[in-house]
Design an enzyme around this catalytic site. Structure first.
Site, mmCIF file in Angstrom:
data_model
loop_
_atom_site.group_PDB
_atom_site.id
_atom_site.type_symbol
_atom_site.label_atom_id
_atom_site.label_comp_id
_atom_site.label_asym_id
_atom_site.label_seq_id
_atom_site.Cartn_x
_atom_site.Cartn_y
_atom_site.Cartn_z
ATOM 1 N N ASP A 187 0.860 -1.172 0.000
ATOM 2 C CA ASP A 187 0.000 0.000 0.000
ATOM 3 C C ASP A 187 0.906 1.235 0.000
ATOM 4 O OD1 ASP A 187 -2.327 1.686 0.469
ATOM 5 O OD2 ASP A 187 -1.673 1.783 2.560
ATOM 6 N N ASP A 214 -0.269 5.110 1.195
ATOM 7 C CA ASP A 214 -0.527 6.021 2.301
ATOM 8 C C ASP A 214 -0.448 5.310 3.648
ATOM 9 O OD1 ASP A 214 -1.074 8.528 0.989
ATOM 10 O OD2 ASP A 214 -2.941 7.640 0.277
ATOM 11 N N ASP A 234 -3.620 12.520 0.451
ATOM 12 C CA ASP A 234 -4.769 13.393 0.218
ATOM 13 C C ASP A 234 -4.908 14.444 1.320
ATOM 14 O OD1 ASP A 234 -5.404 12.103 -2.100
ATOM 15 O OD2 ASP A 234 -7.110 10.983 -1.284
ATOM 16 N N ASP A 249 -5.061 3.331 -3.079
ATOM 17 C CA ASP A 249 -6.241 4.139 -3.370
ATOM 18 C C ASP A 249 -5.900 5.627 -3.308
ATOM 19 O OD1 ASP A 249 -8.838 4.582 -4.065
ATOM 20 O OD2 ASP A 249 -9.676 4.242 -2.074
ATOM 21 N N ASP A 265 -1.783 -1.089 5.864
ATOM 22 C CA ASP A 265 -2.192 -0.515 7.149
ATOM 23 C C ASP A 265 -3.697 -0.353 7.280
ATOM 24 O OD1 ASP A 265 -3.020 2.694 6.983
ATOM 25 O OD2 ASP A 265 -1.904 1.965 5.269
#
Length: 313
Positions: A77, A79, A88, A169, A250
């Site tokens: 992943d 972030d 973001d 994402d 996470d």
């Protein structure tokens, strides 16, 4: 708080997503969200409004050649896994005053974060925020503890060892900015993320990654769909499975792909983050449902230590 299994049971309706209900975004100045980019691929700007690819199109673009001899497949992943913040959230620092107006944050709807971020990025452009401003913010995000050590470990392993994939994402522009700044872009054979490019007016245009039928995940991305499709395609291309698959994450949306791992595979959830809590709750409520070995980490050096042992087997 409802159990995770209450949400699994309510699959008859796609109303508020599992992730949004279990672990709401920190507030709509926030959160992560990403098409697959091949290793070293560059994307040009675009102007059209976001369009959602069908699930069948996820694997439509072919990656740069990846050796069929890789022993292990490792997913990351981005972030709060690779970087120690949510990109973001951080982009808001580029806005004059470093905050978003209430009328904008109030437009957030659970499970539709990608659409919300499209509006945020449009607002940034209206406020005069430039590509240089955004890039500068992204490049300053710190890595999570030990992550650069983990990257160096993977880089130094024999070429036949690791196929490294990023599934996030967030979006392709944020990820590319950061990886290139730390010199880690070439480590990743493939990046799956919401596509984001600048149009002729200088606005960063964000698109959803795909559509899917998973009731647990946000409308724009189910990482389990991505992981399962990628593993199936690569296994067919290689003519054999990987010795082990690893997943480092996470968030709650990292729990969904980790459910697809087998008993020889390893999930590396960041300790006390949503992915870790969901795995723990699953072990307690439905023993055997989550099959992978679970190795929580505080520093990515914890991941290095376990990988060293596993690759030596």
């Amino acid at each position: 708080m409802k159990s995770i299994f209450d949400f699994f049971a309510s699959t008859q309706t796609p109303t508020p997503s599992f992730i949004a209900l279990m672990f709401p975004r920190r507030s709509p100045s926030t959160s992560p969200r990403p098409i697959a980019w091949d290793a070293g691929e560059q994307k040009s700007g675009g102007e059209e409004e976001p369009q959602r690819p069908r699930r069948s199109e996820i694997m439509a673009s072919h990656p740069a050649h990846i050796s069929p001899d890789k022993r292990f497949l490792i997913f990351f992943d981005f972030d709060e896994t690779i970087v120690d913040e949510t990109s973001d959230d951080m982009v808001v620092q580029a806005v004059p005053g470093q905050h978003l107006p209430g009328w904008l944050t109030d437009t957030y709807q659970p499970g539709r974060y990608n659409e919300y971020m499209q509006r945020v990025l449009a607002y940034l452009a209206e406020q005069g925020v430039t590509e240089s401003d955004i890039r500068s913010v992204m490049e300053k995000i710190p890595a999570t503890p030990g992550m650069l050590t983990l990257f160096q470990f993977l880089r130094n392993r024999p070429a036949k060892d690791f196929e490294v994939i990023l599934v996030s994402d967030a979006n392709t522009y944020f990820i590319e900015c950061w990886l290139r700044r730390v010199g880690a872009r070439q480590l990743f054979h493939r990046i799956f993320s919401n596509p984001a490019t600048f149009n002729k007016d200088g606005r960063l245009v964000l698109r959803p990654f795909h559509s899917h039928d998973c009731p647990r995940c946000p409308d724009n991305m189910c990482k389990q769909v991505i992981v399962k499709d990628y593993v199936a395609r690569r296994t067919q291309e290689r003519g054999r499975p990987y010795q082990r698959i690893f997943y480092v994450g996470d968030g709650a949306n990292d729990f969904c792909p980790a459910l697809s791992l087998g008993p020889r595979d390893v999930a590396f959830p960041r300790r006390d983050f949503p992915m870790h809590r969901l795995i723990t709750e699953t072990h307690e409520a439905q023993p055997g449902e989550f099959k992978a070995v679970t190795v929580p980490w505080v520093s990515a050096e914890d991941v290095v230590q376990r990988l060293r042992k596993l690759v030596a087997d």
